[in-house]
Every structure is written in structure tokens, then in C-alpha cells.
Motif scaffolding. Structure first.
Motif, PDB file in Angstrom:
ATOM      1  N   MET A  25      -7.457  46.258  51.981  1.00  0.00           N
ATOM      2  CA  MET A  25      -6.844  47.310  52.788  1.00  0.00           C
ATOM      3  C   MET A  25      -6.524  46.813  54.200  1.00  0.00           C
ATOM      4  O   MET A  25      -5.479  47.135  54.770  1.00  0.00           O
ATOM      5  CB  MET A  25      -7.775  48.525  52.845  1.00  0.00           C
ATOM      6  N   ASP A  26      -7.498  46.044  54.737  1.00  0.00           N
ATOM      7  CA  ASP A  26      -7.274  45.513  56.081  1.00  0.00           C
ATOM      8  C   ASP A  26      -6.067  44.568  56.114  1.00  0.00           C
ATOM      9  O   ASP A  26      -5.300  44.553  57.082  1.00  0.00           O
ATOM     10  CB  ASP A  26      -8.533  44.765  56.555  1.00  0.00           C
ATOM     11  N   GLN A  27      -5.931  43.797  55.034  1.00  0.00           N
ATOM     12  CA  GLN A  27      -4.775  42.883  54.968  1.00  0.00           C
ATOM     13  C   GLN A  27      -3.456  43.675  54.910  1.00  0.00           C
ATOM     14  O   GLN A  27      -2.453  43.295  55.509  1.00  0.00           O
ATOM     15  CB  GLN A  27      -4.877  41.953  53.747  1.00  0.00           C
ATOM     16  N   LEU A  28      -3.498  44.763  54.168  1.00  0.00           N
ATOM     17  CA  LEU A  28      -2.292  45.594  54.066  1.00  0.00           C
ATOM     18  C   LEU A  28      -1.940  46.219  55.417  1.00  0.00           C
ATOM     19  O   LEU A  28      -0.772  46.300  55.811  1.00  0.00           O
ATOM     20  CB  LEU A  28      -2.520  46.674  53.014  1.00  0.00           C
ATOM     21  N   PHE A  83       1.549  45.761  57.515  1.00  0.00           N
ATOM     22  CA  PHE A  83       2.375  46.866  58.040  1.00  0.00           C
ATOM     23  C   PHE A  83       2.525  46.774  59.554  1.00  0.00           C
ATOM     24  O   PHE A  83       3.575  47.114  60.118  1.00  0.00           O
ATOM     25  CB  PHE A  83       1.761  48.212  57.642  1.00  0.00           C
ATOM     26  N   ALA A  84       1.484  46.323  60.189  1.00  0.00           N
ATOM     27  CA  ALA A  84       1.559  46.183  61.644  1.00  0.00           C
ATOM     28  C   ALA A  84       2.598  45.121  62.039  1.00  0.00           C
ATOM     29  O   ALA A  84       3.379  45.292  62.986  1.00  0.00           O
ATOM     30  CB  ALA A  84       0.183  45.826  62.199  1.00  0.00           C
ATOM     31  N   SER A  85       2.604  44.002  61.283  1.00  0.00           N
ATOM     32  CA  SER A  85       3.616  42.953  61.576  1.00  0.00           C
ATOM     33  C   SER A  85       5.021  43.465  61.288  1.00  0.00           C
ATOM     34  O   SER A  85       5.973  43.201  62.052  1.00  0.00           O
ATOM     35  CB  SER A  85       3.319  41.708  60.731  1.00  0.00           C
ATOM     36  N   ALA A  86       5.135  44.227  60.167  1.00  0.00           N
ATOM     37  CA  ALA A  86       6.467  44.774  59.846  1.00  0.00           C
ATOM     38  C   ALA A  86       6.930  45.768  60.898  1.00  0.00           C
ATOM     39  O   ALA A  86       8.115  45.829  61.264  1.00  0.00           O
ATOM     40  CB  ALA A  86       6.423  45.428  58.464  1.00  0.00           C
TER      41      ALA A  86
END
Length: 597
Positions: free
Chosen positions: A1-4, A8-11
Motif C-alpha cells: 500500500m505504501d508503495q502504491l 500516486f504521489a509521483s504521478a
């Protein structure tokens, strides 16, 4: 979840640039697909159109007649009827002229007339230089030379003028010098008249109704009959007779305008300054000036000097050429010694663009089968010019007489000049070689000294050496006697007289006419398009059919006046009841107004 969440933060951080790139790539892809389809469709449709055009062109070349025989037959009937109407009109004007252009049997004998009557057009019967057997007998040619000498006085009587110039019917040693001395004597006699003329039983001075200066008469002899003093050729006889017919008509116009006048004060035309036809007539546009423009030095009447000097130079050089030709042709030979004389028809006639044509072009057109030469086959256009001293109130009567004359003058240009312009023009011509007196008369006429300046017992030059034209000097009123005809102006009328050829439909090349045939400076397709616009009342209809080749000037009255300029004086043609201008001033100087038919 943290990776996801990190993804999303980078996107979210770089979402704008990612979205921009994606939209750009998508747009390019769509543009490429759409344009590719458009190019294919455009190429396909263009190919179909070209194929249809090729099919129609192929079908047109295979069909000799209209595919609908009923409409083709009806169209042929309409075309044939219109051609018959044109041919009938041509026949009518030709027949009417045959009754006017008559060779006089009483003076020239029936045998002479039979030799020349049917040589119409003369260029189709006699070549240049003439072929063996085409020249008429010398007895006929000599007869005609004496006929011209004897007929000129009666020609002048048509306008109730007096003929005073000398015509040399045959050559003699020293003929050129005799002509020069005779011209000077004539000018002396004209300019230095003593006292009044003879008075009749009623106490009225017995003078011609219309004054025709001897200098002008001598000039017209040199112009219309350049072969004087020797035996004319057959072509010269024919063109001289044509000149005589036209001269009769021009003088007949003067007579028609004057009507039943018995005395000069009753006449509307008082002086014949100059008559000209053929190669000496030039259709050149003039200019309209305000009154007083040409009187910068305070000298009244200088406005006419330019016209007089121009005409004088032209007539003077022409007279020298004619004298040289006569001296070279002494002994009855028709040209200059050792040189071939020019074709007498060169530059005598003009084409539909009013440009002179030479004899070779005219003869070629008469033999040609091209429809583009049809205008020259129908009629020969002779340019004419009349310079007259006219009461300005009757200028419309003069123009109307030109249009209603039996040998109609198609008026192309009218110039209204000061009265002194006509006097200076006559003086500049100088008669038959009287150059010295001509120059003096020109100077006096240009300075306005042609009316007054009485010298004791009535001795005067050009009517009395009057100072009336110099009222501008000193600012005072005129010191001499009052002007005889204060409302007179010099009017120059330029026009065309059509000499029609025998109607011959088969020589017009009607069957060779195509949409690319050029007549009157435009193709038949262009002419048809203009006619269609006029009939539909479309844009450009007004004036679209006007002859763009004729010299036309725009009157000043049609243009807005420049800022701060003074209004022009009333034109004497526009206001017939306008009072005469003060002494020393001209109502119109160097004026020109052109009309096209």
C-alpha cells in the motif's frame, strides 16, 4: 500500500507533463489519420472530375452537331436571321453612300467616270506599286488635275465662303519658288487689307458669310492634293476625289449650322480656321484648364499659342515634304527623282483602336479570310478635324449637324479653345510657303492682336491690328474698338467618316469565328461575358461595353475640387447665356472634352 501511495504521489507531482505529452501524441495520431483519409478522398475525387472532363471533351470532338437536333435547328435559324439583318443594314448604308459619293460626269466626261466608278475599294483593284495595265490613260489623269483647279471655288461656295488660294494644275520650272512667293502674296493680301470691302446697293458691306483665310486654303491644298503641280497617279486621283467628297460634307455641315444667314452677324460659324482629314489628324487627349491659367504675363489670349504653334509646326513640315515631292517630280512623274514615292494610302485610315494603318496592312486585310480583319473589310475609317470660330451658344447645333450629315461624322473628341487659338493656328500654317508672314500672324494671333488696334484709315493686320486683346497690360479697359463677335470661341471637332465597301458576306470569315477570335481588342468569349453581365444588370454592367481604346478625358466637373481651390468659371458650352468674358481674358484656355461613340 505504501508503495502504491508513493507511485500516486509521483504521478500527482508530474501529472501535468504526463498529461500534456499524452494529449500531444494523441492529437498527432488523430491528425495523421484524418489527413491521410482527406488526401486519399481528394485524389479520388480529382481523378473522377478529370475523367469526366476528358469524357466530355472526347464526346464533343466526336459530335459534329448539337446532340439535340431541334434546338440546333432553331439556333441556326436565329443566327442566320441575325446575319441577314446585319447584311441588310450594311447594304443600306452602302447604297446610301453610293448616292453621295458620285463622280461628276459633266465635268469629267462619262468615259472618265466609267473608268473609276466601280473601283470600290480601290485597294482591291490597283496594287502598289501598280501592276502593268492598271494605270489609267494619262489624258484622264491630266483632266482630273484641271478639274480640281476649277472645282475648288464652287466647293467653298457651299459654306458661302470665298476661295482665294491658287492651285497649280501642272508643273513648271521654278514651281516650288512660285508657290512660295504666291503664298506670301496671298498672306500679304489677307493680312494687310485696306479699308472696307465693296458695299452693295443696300449699303451693306458685301463680304463672304464665312471667312476662310487663304493660308488655311493653301494648307488644305497641300494636304489633300499633294500632287499639285504634276500629273497625279490613278491612286492619287481616287483618293483626291474621296477627299473632295469629304470636304464637301464638312463645308455642308458649316452651311447647315448657319442656315439662312445672309450677313456675317447672322451666322453662327464665322471663320473656318482649318479643315483636315487622313494622316494629319491625331486623336490625342487634351487637358481642361481654368480661365486665366495661360495668361501669367498679363498678355490676353496667349492660351491659343500652344495649339497654333503645334499645328503650325505640323503643317509647316508637311508643306516642306509636299514641296520637296513636287520638285522631285517635275516633268509629270509621280515621285521624287531616284526614289519610290510612298503609298498614298499609308496612314490615311485608322483601325478600330484609332491607330493609323499602312497600305500593306489594309490590302492584306481585304484579301484575308480571317474574321479578325472583318472591320477593315466592312468600311474604311477616315479621321477628320474641323477647327472653326463658332458662337459658343451654338456648339450643340454644330455637333448635331455632324451626326445628322448624309456622310455622317462620328464625333470622337471636342476641344473648346480661346478664339485667338484659331487665329494663331491659321497664322502658323503660313499658307503655301509664306512662312514669314505666317509666323507674324501666329505671333499677333497668340498675343490677342487680331481684332482691334485701328490704324487711322482702317489699315490693319487680321482685322485691324487691335489692342483689344491686350487689355491685361496696364490693368485698364480696352483701348480699341469693340470685338465684332464677343461670344465666339474656337471649336475643334475630331471624328470619323466611314467609307463603306460593297457588302460581301462570304469574305467576313463568319464560319471561322471561335471563342478565341479577337475583335475590337477583346475575344468573342469576353464580349459575350460582358453582354451577359449587361443583360443581367450585374456588377460592372454600367460602361462595361464602352470602347476602352478611344481617347476619353474625364471632365473636371466630374471630379471633386482640390482643397482650398477656387471654383472654375462657367464653361461656355454649359451656359449658353453666360456673358462674354472681360477683354483680355479667355473663358476657356487649352480646353478639351472628349466623347466616344
Amino acid at each position: 500500500m505504501d508503495q502504491l501511495k508513493q507511485a500516486f504521489a509521483s504521478a500527482a507531482k508530474y501529472g501535468f507533463w504526463i498529461g500534456t505529452g499524452t494529449i500531444t501524441l494523441g492529437a498527432l495520431a488523430i491528425w495523421f489519420i484524418v489527413t491521410g483519409n482527406l488526401v486519399k478522398e481528394n485524389t479520388s475525387r480529382a481523378g473522377k472530375i478529370k475523367g469526366d472532363v476528358s469524357a466530355v471533351s472526347s464526346l464533343r470532338s466526336e459530335l459534329n452537331e448539337h446532340p439535340n437536333p431541334t434546338s440546333k435547328e432553331a439556333m441556326d435559324l436565329l443566327i442566320e436571321a441575325r446575319q441577314d439583318e446585319v447584311l441588310q443594314a450594311w447594304q443600306e448604308v452602302y447604297d446610301a453612300q453610293r448616292d453621295i459619293l458620285v463622280w461628276p460626269e459633266e465635268e469629267l466626261t462619262k468615259e472618265f467616270v466609267d473608268e473609276f466608278r466601280d473601283l470600290v475599294p480601290i485597294e482591291a483593284h490597283i496594287a502598289y506599286p501598280p501592276e502593268p495595265g492598271q494605270e489609267k490613260p494619262t489624258s484622264f489623269l491630266n483632266t482630273y488635275a484641271f478639274y480640281i483647279k476649277n472645282v475648288l471655288p464652287s466647293i467653298a461656295e457651299i459654306a458661302k465662303a470665298e476661295w482665294e488660294a491658287e492651285f497649280r494644275s501642272n508643273s513648271a520650272a521654278g514651281g516650288g519658288m512660285d508657290a512660295m512667293m504666291g503664298g506670301m502674296d496671298s498672306m500679304m493680301g489677307m493680312g494687310m487689307g485696306m479699308g472696307r470691302g465693296p458695299v452693295n446697293i443696300a449699303g451693306v458691306e458685301d463680304v463672304p458669310l464665312v471667312d476662310w483665310p487663304v493660308g488655311s486654303q493653301s494648307a488644305i491644298i497641300s494636304e489633300l492634293f499633294p500632287w499639285q503641280g504634276r500629273r497625279p497617279t490613278t491612286l492619287e486621283v481616287y483618293y483626291s476625289q474621296e477627299n473632295l467628297w469629304i470636304l464637301r460634307q464638312l463645308l455642308g455641315i458649316v452651311a447647315d449650322v448657319n442656315g439662312d444667314a445672309k450677313q456675317p452677324f447672322e451666322a453662327k460659324i464665322h471663320v473656318i480656321n482649318h479643315l483636315s482629314l487622313g494622316k494629319k489628324v491625331k486623336f490625342t487627349a487634351g487637358s481642361i484648364q481654368k480661365p486665366g491659367v495661360a495668361m501669367a504675363g498679363g498678355m490676353g489670349g496667349m492660351g491659343g499659342m500652344d495649339m497654333g504653334m503645334d499645328m503650325g509646326m505640323d503643317m509647316g513640315m508637311g508643306g516642306m515634304d509636299d514641296m520637296y515631292g513636287d520638285m522631285g517630280g517635275m516633268g509629270g512623274m509621280g515621285g521624287m527623282s531616284g526614289m519610290e514615292a510612298p503609298d498614298p494610302v499609308d496612314n490615311r485610315y485608322v483601325d478600330t483602336a484609332y491607330e493609323p494603318i499602312d497600305g500593306a496592312t489594309l490590302r492584306s486585310a481585304l484579301e484575308s479570310e480571317s474574321p479578325e480583319d472583318a472591320p477593315l473589310k466592312v468600311a474604311k475609317r477616315v479621321p477628320v478635324m474641323m477647327s472653326l470660330q463658332v458662337d459658343q451658344r451654338y456648339i450643340p447645333d454644330l455637333l448635331a449637324a455632324c451626326g445628322s450629315a448624309p456622310l455622317m461624322v462620328e464625333v470622337k473628341q471636342v476641344r473648346i479653345l480661346p478664339k485667338s487659338a484659331g487665329a494663331s493656328a491659321v497664322g502658323a500654317m503660313g499658307g503655301g510657303g509664306g512662312g514669314g508672314m505666317g509666323g507674324m500672324d501666329s505671333m499677333m494671333g497668340g498675343m490677342g492682336m487680331d481684332e482691334g488696334m485701328g490704324m487711322g484709315g482702317g489699315m490693319g493686320m487680321d482685322g485691324g491690328m487691335g489692342m483689344g486683346g491686350m487689355g491685361g497690360m496696364g490693368g485698364g479697359a480696352s483701348q480699341g474698338p469693340k470685338e465684332k463677335f464677343p461670344l465666339d470661341v474656337t471649336v475643334e471637332v475630331y471624328g470619323l467618316i466611314h467609307i463603306y465597301n460593297p457588302p460581301k458576306k462570304d469574305q467576313l470569315g463568319v464560319e471561322l469565328v471561335t471563342e478565341d477570335t479577337v475583335l475590337d481588342g477583346e475575344t468573342m468569349a469576353e464580349s459575350a461575358e460582358e453582354d451577359l453581365k449587361e443583360s443581367n444588370g450585374g456588377n460592372g454592367a454600367a460602361g462595361s461595353g464602352a470602347d476602352a481604346t478611344a481617347p476619353v478625358d474625364t471632365p473636371d466637373s466630374a471630379l471633386p475640387p482640390p482643397a482650398g481651390s477656387e471654383p472654375d468659371a462657367v464653361n461656355p458650352v454649359d451656359d449658353a447665356n453666360a456673358p462674354a468674358p472681360p477683354a483680355g481674358e479667355a473663358s476657356v484656355t487649352g480646353g478639351s472634352a472628349a466623347t466616344t461613340g
